[in-house]
Write a protein that holds these residues in place. Structure first.
Motif, PDB file in Angstrom:
ATOM      1  N   GLU A 162      60.571  72.451 -35.750  1.00 28.97           N
ATOM      2  CA  GLU A 162      61.754  71.687 -36.111  1.00 28.97           C
ATOM      3  C   GLU A 162      62.062  70.656 -35.041  1.00 28.97           C
ATOM      4  N   ARG A 163      61.889  71.034 -33.792  1.00 33.76           N
ATOM      5  CA  ARG A 163      62.153  70.072 -32.718  1.00 33.76           C
ATOM      6  C   ARG A 163      61.157  68.922 -32.781  1.00 33.76           C
ATOM      7  N   LYS A 164      59.917  69.214 -33.196  1.00 34.87           N
ATOM      8  CA  LYS A 164      58.901  68.181 -33.263  1.00 34.87           C
ATOM      9  C   LYS A 164      59.220  67.154 -34.340  1.00 34.87           C
ATOM     10  N   ILE A 165      59.643  67.626 -35.527  1.00 33.68           N
ATOM     11  CA  ILE A 165      59.945  66.671 -36.584  1.00 33.68           C
ATOM     12  C   ILE A 165      61.207  65.891 -36.255  1.00 33.68           C
ATOM     13  N   GLU A 166      62.168  66.521 -35.579  1.00 32.88           N
ATOM     14  CA  GLU A 166      63.359  65.792 -35.165  1.00 32.88           C
ATOM     15  C   GLU A 166      63.003  64.700 -34.169  1.00 32.88           C
ATOM     16  N   LEU A 167      62.045  65.002 -33.298  1.00 31.24           N
ATOM     17  CA  LEU A 167      61.597  63.998 -32.336  1.00 31.24           C
ATOM     18  C   LEU A 167      60.950  62.833 -33.059  1.00 31.24           C
ATOM     19  N   GLU A 168      60.094  63.114 -34.046  1.00 29.29           N
ATOM     20  CA  GLU A 168      59.446  62.041 -34.806  1.00 29.29           C
ATOM     21  C   GLU A 168      60.478  61.199 -35.551  1.00 29.29           C
ATOM     22  N   ARG A 169      61.487  61.889 -36.125  1.00 29.02           N
ATOM     23  CA  ARG A 169      62.519  61.160 -36.867  1.00 29.02           C
ATOM     24  C   ARG A 169      63.308  60.255 -35.927  1.00 29.02           C
ATOM     25  N   ARG A 170      63.614  60.756 -34.748  1.00 29.40           N
ATOM     26  CA  ARG A 170      64.365  59.950 -33.777  1.00 29.40           C
ATOM     27  C   ARG A 170      63.532  58.760 -33.309  1.00 29.40           C
ATOM     28  N   LEU A 171      62.245  58.993 -33.080  1.00 32.03           N
ATOM     29  CA  LEU A 171      61.368  57.905 -32.639  1.00 32.03           C
ATOM     30  C   LEU A 171      61.261  56.811 -33.703  1.00 32.03           C
TER      31      LEU A 171
END
Length: 434
Positions: A162-171
């Protein structure tokens, strides 16, 4: 980056839809158009399947039975990729990929890929990168399963996935915001340049029309400039502007713009709104219609509706019926002749109709401009003020004064009257009258 995978040998499985109650000829033309789009990317259709389509299925777009049938065909034919000539939701794309066990791309992805391949200017590439990021953003959720990792900890705690996809979304959000800032900076620069062009008294034309209608060929024939002419869809993406002398000596600017296409995603209309601002800013828009196209009138309707969406319909001044040496459909030809717009027929291949086109451009530009003869002294600052909104056509010194012929837009008449009155310039007309 949203780019089609170039599969081995470039063969894809093409799926098209036939709306229930639709016209077979229209479906055939749309299929040929998609094949041309794929050919522009160097891809070939290894197998094609058309499904009758009544309404969108939320999971597969087509019906589940149709999807399973298509998956079996794809497996048997051994193609490396599936192209659906429609707009897929992220959910539909993900489900089809799981069913096919192959990459699946939709119409928007195909066109994005072509745009990315053919865009060369900084602004065009920034527009495409923004459109790609906006296309990818809603698909992150569909990719969440691939990004997820095994969760642990207390109930409700977020795992690494979940943290990984949130990071991608933020990027991706940061990327879109950064691209918007860069594009806004370029837009301000272009606005200044546009104002300068309008201020110099030079009339501007824009060639618009369906992709591959022959706009670049017409521009090359009229201006003699070295512009790209290719028998490919979307060969021209970056707007090109060239100076042109009309037979009466009048200098004008002519712009060649990106071609339109049916079912163009709204995101891409926005993406190229900046390059199409040449059409919005031009004094006159000339629509180029391809008479050799099987459905030339529908292409014309697509062009007009896109111009309406861009707020430029009132700029349409001329309809150029191009490729008149190979008219495909007499009915479309007669309908185009009766649109209500002034028309000129041309054939760049046979070098016919170009003189008539230039004469039509002369008449259009003459309607939008005025000329005056001004007699004045040698006050350079006043001449500069006069010239900021006009083109100085000629400048002749006589005994104690200079005689200028100036050309300006009719919208600047009040400004010119004010400058002439303030300066004490004497005003006359090109024909010698006062």
């Amino acid at each position: 980056m949203v780019i089609i995978i170039c599969v081995e040998d470039g063969f894809v499985f093409l799926i098209t839809l036939f709306p229930q109650g639709g016209r077979e000829r229209k479906a055939y033309i749309e299929e040929m158009e998609m094949r041309s789009l794929l050919a522009t990317l160097g891809l070939k259709v290894g197998f094609h399947k058309m499904f009758t389509h009544k309404e969108d299925n939320p999971n597969y777009l087509i019906g589940p039975g149709q999807a399973e049938e298509a998956a079996m065909v794809a497996k048997e034919t051994g193609v490396g990729e599936v192209v659906v000539d429609a707009f897929l939701t992220p959910r539909q794309e993900k489900n089809l990929e799981q069913l096919f066990q192959l990459p699946v791309v939709d119409r928007e992805n195909v066109i994005l890929s072509i745009f990315f391949q053919n865009a060369h200017s900084t602004e065009a590439r920034l527009q495409i990168m923004k459109a790609q990021a906006e296309y990818l953003k809603p698909r992150l959720q569909a990719r969440e399963e691939n990004l997820s990792q095994q969760r642990g900890g207390v109930r409700g705690a977020k795992g690494e996935g979940e943290r990984k996809i949130e990071l991608e979304r933020r990027l991706i959000n940061d990327r879109i915001a950064g691209l918007k800032k860069d594009l806004e900076r370029l837009r301000r620069t272009r606005t200044v340049q546009s104002k300068e062009r309008k201020g110099n008294g030079i009339f501007t034309f824009a060639l618009v029309g369906y992709t591959n209608a022959g706009k670049s060929s017409i521009m090359k024939a009229l201006t003699g400039s070295d512009v790209l002419v290719e028998d490919k869809l979307f060969a021209t993406l970056d707007t090109t502007t060239r100076a042109l002398r009309l037979p009466d000596g009048r200098k004008v600017l002519l712009s060649d713009t990106v071609g339109f296409i049916s079912n163009l995603p709204h995101r891409l209309i926005e993406a190229f709104g900046s390059t199409l601002e040449e059409a919005l800013d031009a004094d006159a828009v000339m629509i180029v219609a391809d008479l050799s196209h099987p459905d030339a009138y529908s292409c014309y309707e697509t062009t007009v509706s896109t111009l309406e969406e861009l707020g430029a319909r009132d700029r349409i001044k001329l309809l150029v019926l191009n490729k008149s040496d190979c008219i495909y459909d007499d009915f479309s030809y007669m309908k185009l002749k009766s649109t209500g717009f002034p028309t000129v027929e041309t054939s760049v291949k046979e070098k016919k109709g170009l003189d008539g086109l230039l004469r039509a451009m002369e008449e259009i530009s003459r309607d939008g401009m005025e000329e005056l003869v001004v007699e004045c002294g040698g006050d350079g600052s006043l001449l500069s003020e006069l010239g900021s909104k006009a083109e100085i056509v000629s400048y002749t010194w006589k005994d104690d004064h200079a005689e200028l012929v100036i050309r300006y837009r009719k919208e600047y008449r009040q400004y010119m009257d004010k400058v002439i009155k303030k300066s004490g310039f004497r005003r006359g007309n090109p024909d010698g009258s006062s």
